[in-house]
Design a protein around this motif. Sequence first.
Motif, PDB file in Angstrom:
ATOM      1  N   PRO A   1       0.823  -1.207   0.000  1.00 40.53           N
ATOM      2  CA  PRO A   1       0.000   0.000   0.000  1.00 40.53           C
ATOM      3  C   PRO A   1       0.858   1.258   0.000  1.00 40.53           C
ATOM      4  N   ARG A   2       0.322   2.334  -0.551  1.00 39.46           N
ATOM      5  CA  ARG A   2       1.079   3.560  -0.754  1.00 39.46           C
ATOM      6  C   ARG A   2       1.512   4.176   0.577  1.00 39.46           C
ATOM      7  N   VAL A   3       2.777   4.558   0.627  1.00 40.09           N
ATOM      8  CA  VAL A   3       3.324   5.175   1.844  1.00 40.09           C
ATOM      9  C   VAL A   3       3.700   6.638   1.619  1.00 40.09           C
ATOM     10  N   THR A   4       3.702   7.081   0.368  1.00 37.90           N
ATOM     11  CA  THR A   4       3.973   8.493   0.074  1.00 37.90           C
ATOM     12  C   THR A   4       3.297   8.877  -1.234  1.00 37.90           C
ATOM     13  N   ARG A   5       2.932  10.143  -1.335  1.00 37.23           N
ATOM     14  CA  ARG A   5       2.344  10.665  -2.574  1.00 37.23           C
ATOM     15  C   ARG A   5       3.386  11.387  -3.422  1.00 37.23           C
ATOM     16  N   ALA A   6       4.615  11.440  -2.924  1.00 38.57           N
ATOM     17  CA  ALA A   6       5.666  12.228  -3.588  1.00 38.57           C
ATOM     18  C   ALA A   6       6.598  11.351  -4.415  1.00 38.57           C
ATOM     19  N   LYS A   7       6.773  11.725  -5.671  1.00 40.02           N
ATOM     20  CA  LYS A   7       7.762  11.083  -6.533  1.00 40.02           C
ATOM     21  C   LYS A   7       9.120  11.737  -6.301  1.00 40.02           C
ATOM     22  N   GLY A   8      10.153  11.212  -6.968  1.00 44.97           N
ATOM     23  CA  GLY A   8      11.475  11.805  -6.868  1.00 44.97           C
ATOM     24  C   GLY A   8      11.466  13.273  -7.251  1.00 44.97           C
ATOM     25  N   GLY A   9      12.023  14.134  -6.399  1.00 45.40           N
ATOM     26  CA  GLY A   9      12.032  15.571  -6.647  1.00 45.40           C
ATOM     27  C   GLY A   9      10.831  16.293  -6.085  1.00 45.40           C
ATOM     28  N   GLN A  10       9.912  15.541  -5.434  1.00 44.00           N
ATOM     29  CA  GLN A  10       8.705  16.163  -4.884  1.00 44.00           C
ATOM     30  C   GLN A  10       8.646  16.092  -3.363  1.00 44.00           C
ATOM     31  N   SER A  11       9.684  15.541  -2.753  1.00 42.27           N
ATOM     32  CA  SER A  11       9.734  15.425  -1.295  1.00 42.27           C
ATOM     33  C   SER A  11      10.847  16.301  -0.740  1.00 42.27           C
ATOM     34  N   MET A  12      10.600  16.915   0.400  1.00 46.96           N
ATOM     35  CA  MET A  12      11.629  17.726   1.049  1.00 46.96           C
ATOM     36  C   MET A  12      12.832  16.879   1.456  1.00 46.96           C
ATOM     37  N   HIS A  13      12.612  15.586   1.633  1.00 44.09           N
ATOM     38  CA  HIS A  13      13.721  14.681   1.957  1.00 44.09           C
ATOM     39  C   HIS A  13      14.741  14.620   0.814  1.00 44.09           C
ATOM     40  N   ASN A  14      14.293  14.821  -0.416  1.00 40.80           N
ATOM     41  CA  ASN A  14      15.179  14.709  -1.574  1.00 40.80           C
ATOM     42  C   ASN A  14      16.260  15.777  -1.596  1.00 40.80           C
TER      43      ASN A  14
END
Length: 202
Positions: free
Chosen positions: A108-121
């Motif tokens: 099941p989905r754990v994030t809605r953010a793809k690469g480049g869309q998360s502040m973690h990136n």
Amino acid sequence: MIYAALQSDTLSWQRSLKFAGFYRGRLDGITGPLTREAAAQWRESHQQLQTRYGRLDKRTEDNLLTLQPLAALKVRQMMTALRGLADWKLICGIRTYEEQDRLYGKRPRVTRAKGGQSMHNFGIAGDVCLFVDGKDVWTPSEGANSIYKPVAALAHKLGLVWGGDFKSIYDPGHVQLGELSTATLHHAYTTGSATLAQLLQS
């Protein structure tokens, strides 16, 4: 991603170093003298924070070392205070774009953010978790008895953005430096056109 793994992906490592203002070369994915010089500056900046605020547990240290120094300063201050209250650990720092895409693809989905869309990136966000008797604890996450009350209080005090304040999703274990748009961060991070300090001042 821990510090050693970040260094193994040269392009991602160069992006982090350039974003911190340490790397003066091209983002070419090739480890050379400028990359090594910048890496030494990165290590020194983090060692200075360790000296000033003290070392924490290995998992937290490994993740702190992946953060942009400007973010690491605030997050380390928060973690030092949290560790004085209970067994809190920093369980996530930076994620590469590739890591983010793999996480996005999980079900099941754990994030809605793809690469480049998360502040973690961009190395400006961290996730914390409370441990009791060596086991991770996640509840209660809301209400008067929420385990995240000290995280919220410290984040607000230190000028960090707390994920429990997000309107789109409640993410109480998440903290980040600033509220820059991911589009702005992505452009600067991938092209080397601006450092984090410059973005925060603009």
